[in-house]
Design a protein around this motif. Structure first.
Motif, PDB file in Angstrom:
ATOM      1  N   TRP A 162       0.828  -1.202   0.000  1.00  0.00           N
ATOM      2  CA  TRP A 162       0.000   0.000   0.000  1.00  0.00           C
ATOM      3  C   TRP A 162       0.869   1.262   0.000  1.00  0.00           C
ATOM      4  CZ3 TRP A 162      -4.309   1.707  -1.571  1.00  0.00           C
ATOM      5  CH2 TRP A 162      -4.845   2.907  -1.086  1.00  0.00           C
ATOM      6  N   LEU A 163       1.960   1.247   0.759  1.00  0.00           N
ATOM      7  CA  LEU A 163       2.866   2.399   0.793  1.00  0.00           C
ATOM      8  C   LEU A 163       3.532   2.598  -0.572  1.00  0.00           C
ATOM      9  CD1 LEU A 163       4.511   1.915   4.306  1.00  0.00           C
ATOM     10  CD2 LEU A 163       2.905   3.714   3.626  1.00  0.00           C
ATOM     11  N   ASP A 164       3.834   1.507  -1.271  1.00  0.00           N
ATOM     12  CA  ASP A 164       4.399   1.620  -2.617  1.00  0.00           C
ATOM     13  C   ASP A 164       3.387   2.253  -3.576  1.00  0.00           C
ATOM     14  OD1 ASP A 164       6.782   0.441  -1.799  1.00  0.00           O
ATOM     15  OD2 ASP A 164       6.100  -1.581  -2.300  1.00  0.00           O
ATOM     16  N   VAL A 165       2.136   1.846  -3.462  1.00  0.00           N
ATOM     17  CA  VAL A 165       1.078   2.421  -4.305  1.00  0.00           C
ATOM     18  C   VAL A 165       0.936   3.917  -4.030  1.00  0.00           C
ATOM     19  CG1 VAL A 165      -1.408   2.441  -4.751  1.00  0.00           C
ATOM     20  CG2 VAL A 165      -0.189   0.264  -4.580  1.00  0.00           C
ATOM     21  N   LYS A 166       0.916   4.283  -2.767  1.00  0.00           N
ATOM     22  CA  LYS A 166       0.778   5.697  -2.400  1.00  0.00           C
ATOM     23  C   LYS A 166       1.988   6.511  -2.868  1.00  0.00           C
ATOM     24  CE  LYS A 166      -2.257   7.070  -0.620  1.00  0.00           C
ATOM     25  NZ  LYS A 166      -3.548   7.523  -1.221  1.00  0.00           N
ATOM     26  N   ALA A 167       3.169   5.884  -2.887  1.00  0.00           N
ATOM     27  CA  ALA A 167       4.363   6.578  -3.360  1.00  0.00           C
ATOM     28  C   ALA A 167       4.230   6.941  -4.831  1.00  0.00           C
ATOM     29  CB  ALA A 167       5.596   5.695  -3.144  1.00  0.00           C
ATOM     30  N   VAL A 168       3.680   6.026  -5.624  1.00  0.00           N
ATOM     31  CA  VAL A 168       3.460   6.316  -7.042  1.00  0.00           C
ATOM     32  C   VAL A 168       2.469   7.467  -7.198  1.00  0.00           C
ATOM     33  CG1 VAL A 168       2.606   5.411  -9.231  1.00  0.00           C
ATOM     34  CG2 VAL A 168       3.989   3.956  -7.739  1.00  0.00           C
ATOM     35  N   GLN A 169       1.381   7.419  -6.445  1.00  0.00           N
ATOM     36  CA  GLN A 169       0.388   8.492  -6.525  1.00  0.00           C
ATOM     37  C   GLN A 169       0.994   9.846  -6.165  1.00  0.00           C
ATOM     38  OE1 GLN A 169      -2.953   6.372  -4.186  1.00  0.00           O
ATOM     39  NE2 GLN A 169      -4.026   7.708  -5.626  1.00  0.00           N
ATOM     40  N   ALA A 170       1.884   9.842  -5.180  1.00  0.00           N
ATOM     41  CA  ALA A 170       2.450  11.099  -4.704  1.00  0.00           C
ATOM     42  C   ALA A 170       3.498  11.670  -5.651  1.00  0.00           C
ATOM     43  CB  ALA A 170       3.059  10.895  -3.315  1.00  0.00           C
ATOM     44  N   ARG A 171       4.231  10.795  -6.365  1.00  0.00           N
ATOM     45  CA  ARG A 171       5.397  11.266  -7.107  1.00  0.00           C
ATOM     46  C   ARG A 171       5.289  11.096  -8.625  1.00  0.00           C
ATOM     47  NH1 ARG A 171       8.128   8.451  -2.896  1.00  0.00           N
ATOM     48  NH2 ARG A 171       9.455   7.201  -4.257  1.00  0.00           N
ATOM     49  N   ASP A 172       4.229  10.476  -9.112  1.00  0.00           N
ATOM     50  CA  ASP A 172       4.042  10.331 -10.559  1.00  0.00           C
ATOM     51  C   ASP A 172       2.803  11.118 -10.977  1.00  0.00           C
ATOM     52  OD1 ASP A 172       3.727   9.663 -13.181  1.00  0.00           O
ATOM     53  OD2 ASP A 172       3.826   7.495 -12.893  1.00  0.00           O
ATOM     54  N   PRO A 173       2.977  12.244 -11.685  1.00  0.00           N
ATOM     55  CA  PRO A 173       1.818  13.056 -12.087  1.00  0.00           C
ATOM     56  C   PRO A 173       0.828  12.324 -12.971  1.00  0.00           C
ATOM     57  CG  PRO A 173       3.887  14.246 -12.401  1.00  0.00           C
ATOM     58  CD  PRO A 173       4.247  12.823 -12.108  1.00  0.00           C
ATOM     59  N   ALA A 174       1.272  11.242 -13.645  1.00  0.00           N
ATOM     60  CA  ALA A 174       0.379  10.510 -14.547  1.00  0.00           C
ATOM     61  C   ALA A 174      -0.559   9.566 -13.809  1.00  0.00           C
ATOM     62  CB  ALA A 174       1.208   9.722 -15.563  1.00  0.00           C
ATOM     63  N   ALA A 175      -0.284   9.289 -12.532  1.00  0.00           N
ATOM     64  CA  ALA A 175      -1.111   8.340 -11.775  1.00  0.00           C
ATOM     65  C   ALA A 175      -2.432   8.988 -11.383  1.00  0.00           C
ATOM     66  CB  ALA A 175      -0.353   7.889 -10.527  1.00  0.00           C
ATOM     67  N   ARG A 176      -3.527   8.325 -11.736  1.00  0.00           N
ATOM     68  CA  ARG A 176      -4.846   8.906 -11.494  1.00  0.00           C
ATOM     69  C   ARG A 176      -5.459   8.449 -10.176  1.00  0.00           C
ATOM     70  NH1 ARG A 176      -4.431   8.271 -16.994  1.00  0.00           N
ATOM     71  NH2 ARG A 176      -4.995  10.097 -18.227  1.00  0.00           N
ATOM     72  N   ASN A 177      -5.326   7.155  -9.889  1.00  0.00           N
ATOM     73  CA  ASN A 177      -5.913   6.653  -8.649  1.00  0.00           C
ATOM     74  C   ASN A 177      -5.191   5.379  -8.226  1.00  0.00           C
ATOM     75  OD1 ASN A 177      -7.384   4.287  -9.915  1.00  0.00           O
ATOM     76  ND2 ASN A 177      -8.402   5.993 -10.985  1.00  0.00           N
ATOM     77  N   ALA A 178      -5.455   4.949  -6.988  1.00  0.00           N
ATOM     78  CA  ALA A 178      -4.733   3.811  -6.422  1.00  0.00           C
ATOM     79  C   ALA A 178      -5.018   2.514  -7.181  1.00  0.00           C
ATOM     80  CB  ALA A 178      -5.108   3.649  -4.945  1.00  0.00           C
ATOM     81  N   LEU A 179      -6.249   2.321  -7.629  1.00  0.00           N
ATOM     82  CA  LEU A 179      -6.601   1.092  -8.343  1.00  0.00           C
ATOM     83  C   LEU A 179      -5.827   0.987  -9.644  1.00  0.00           C
ATOM     84  CD1 LEU A 179      -8.345  -1.447  -8.419  1.00  0.00           C
ATOM     85  CD2 LEU A 179     -10.102  -0.105  -9.616  1.00  0.00           C
ATOM     86  N   GLU A 180      -5.742   2.097 -10.390  1.00  0.00           N
ATOM     87  CA  GLU A 180      -4.982   2.100 -11.639  1.00  0.00           C
ATOM     88  C   GLU A 180      -3.517   1.763 -11.372  1.00  0.00           C
ATOM     89  OE1 GLU A 180      -4.755   5.231 -15.220  1.00  0.00           O
ATOM     90  OE2 GLU A 180      -3.644   5.873 -13.431  1.00  0.00           O
ATOM     91  N   VAL A 181      -2.950   2.357 -10.337  1.00  0.00           N
ATOM     92  CA  VAL A 181      -1.555   2.103  -9.996  1.00  0.00           C
ATOM     93  C   VAL A 181      -1.339   0.633  -9.662  1.00  0.00           C
ATOM     94  CG1 VAL A 181       0.261   2.576  -8.302  1.00  0.00           C
ATOM     95  CG2 VAL A 181      -1.103   4.457  -9.244  1.00  0.00           C
ATOM     96  N   LEU A 182      -2.202   0.084  -8.838  1.00  0.00           N
ATOM     97  CA  LEU A 182      -2.052  -1.301  -8.406  1.00  0.00           C
ATOM     98  C   LEU A 182      -2.189  -2.281  -9.565  1.00  0.00           C
ATOM     99  CD1 LEU A 182      -1.691  -3.250  -6.012  1.00  0.00           C
ATOM    100  CD2 LEU A 182      -4.179  -3.229  -5.734  1.00  0.00           C
ATOM    101  N   LEU A 183      -3.075  -2.008 -10.495  1.00  0.00           N
ATOM    102  CA  LEU A 183      -3.347  -2.956 -11.563  1.00  0.00           C
ATOM    103  C   LEU A 183      -2.456  -2.779 -12.793  1.00  0.00           C
ATOM    104  CD1 LEU A 183      -7.263  -3.084 -11.533  1.00  0.00           C
ATOM    105  CD2 LEU A 183      -5.652  -4.678 -10.475  1.00  0.00           C
ATOM    106  N   LEU A 184      -1.951  -1.561 -13.035  1.00  0.00           N
ATOM    107  CA  LEU A 184      -1.339  -1.278 -14.325  1.00  0.00           C
ATOM    108  C   LEU A 184       0.113  -0.829 -14.282  1.00  0.00           C
ATOM    109  CD1 LEU A 184      -4.333   0.614 -16.012  1.00  0.00           C
ATOM    110  CD2 LEU A 184      -3.776  -1.818 -16.127  1.00  0.00           C
ATOM    111  N   TYR A 185       0.679  -0.623 -13.111  1.00  0.00           N
ATOM    112  CA  TYR A 185       2.054  -0.117 -13.032  1.00  0.00           C
ATOM    113  C   TYR A 185       3.027  -1.260 -12.787  1.00  0.00           C
ATOM    114  CZ  TYR A 185       1.025   4.879 -13.187  1.00  0.00           C
ATOM    115  OH  TYR A 185       0.655   6.136 -13.601  1.00  0.00           O
ATOM    116  N   GLN A 186       3.935  -1.493 -13.762  1.00  0.00           N
ATOM    117  CA  GLN A 186       4.828  -2.638 -13.660  1.00  0.00           C
ATOM    118  C   GLN A 186       5.832  -2.485 -12.523  1.00  0.00           C
ATOM    119  OE1 GLN A 186       6.502  -2.410 -17.641  1.00  0.00           O
ATOM    120  NE2 GLN A 186       8.494  -1.853 -16.807  1.00  0.00           N
ATOM    121  N   GLY A 187       6.198  -1.245 -12.180  1.00  0.00           N
ATOM    122  CA  GLY A 187       7.090  -1.043 -11.046  1.00  0.00           C
ATOM    123  C   GLY A 187       6.468  -1.519  -9.751  1.00  0.00           C
ATOM    124  N   VAL A 188       5.189  -1.253  -9.578  1.00  0.00           N
ATOM    125  CA  VAL A 188       4.469  -1.732  -8.398  1.00  0.00           C
ATOM    126  C   VAL A 188       4.360  -3.252  -8.436  1.00  0.00           C
ATOM    127  CG1 VAL A 188       2.232  -1.733  -7.216  1.00  0.00           C
ATOM    128  CG2 VAL A 188       3.204   0.410  -8.045  1.00  0.00           C
TER     129      VAL A 188
END
Length: 211
Positions: free
Chosen positions: A7-33
């Motif tokens: 969860w902290l990794d997901v929130k890190a993407v949301q905080a530091r990647d302007p392209a991230a729209r929401n937590a679900l998108e990050v969790l499902l679609l970001y290969q780094g996560v």
């Protein structure tokens, strides 16, 4: 604990990647996560000495994400692996909290000896795309390593390093004067020369039977 880390990794993407729209998108679609999620489980098996399963998970993660993290590597919280393709993190590497790692980065080892052989990154370290950090040394908190730099020696905290081999160009946000850089490089060359001469002297003394 693993779920909290994810969860902290997901929130890190949301905080530091302007392209991230929401937590679900990050969790499902970001290969780094995805790579970090696989690693969290692989590292659990590694710590419990189930090395084959740990390595199997890491290899599957590498196949699906193009990011290779050895299950023995120790990763902190809130890490962002942005884009991520080609990232390699070695077995004894340590990555602190809130670090940002871009594509093509290598946290690699030198030599074939066992034990600690990969770098340790402090907290809030940023490693630019294509950068290589090679060897068992520490990079202090809040450091930045420029894209395509090759870092072969420790960095103090709050330092920016660039070049091949990488050298400090800023400390605490202030540019290091060029003459100081030249002096530092000259001192390093002299130290290397002294070490070589001491080794040669030791071999000569042994050959002469003085030791």
């Amino acid at each position: 604990m693993i779920l909290k880390d994810i969860w902290l990794d997901v929130k890190a993407v949301q905080a530091r990647d302007p392209a991230a729209r929401n937590a679900l998108e990050v969790l499902l679609l970001y290969q780094g996560v995805h790579a970090l999620v696989w690693h969290r489980f692989a590292h659990w098996f590694y710590r419990h000495r189930m090395f084959f399963i740990a390595r199997l998970i890491s290899q599957l993660a590498r196949f699906f994400t193009l990011i290779e993290i050895h299950p023995g590597a120790q990763l902190g919280h809130g890490i962002l692996i942005d884009h991520g393709s080609g990232v390699v993190i070695g077995e004894t590497a340590v990555v602190g909290d809130n670090c940002t790692i871009y594509q093509g980065v290598t946290l690699g080892g030198v030599g074939l000896n066992k034990g600690k052989r990969h770098p340790t990154l402090g907290n809030n370290v940023t490693v630019g795309c294509g950068a290589k950090i090679l060897g068992a040394f520490e990079v202090g908190d809040n450091c930045s390593i420029a894209a395509n730099a090759v870092l072969l020696k420790p960095l103090e905290e709050n330092t920016t390093a660039v070049g091949i081999p990488a050298r400090p160009v800023k400390k605490d946000g202030v540019r290091i004067p060029t003459n100081r850089l030249v002096q530092s490089e000259e001192i390093e060359r002299l130290e290397a020369r002294v070490q070589w001469l001491e080794k040669e002297l030791e071999e000569l003394r042994k050959a002469a039977g003085l030791e």
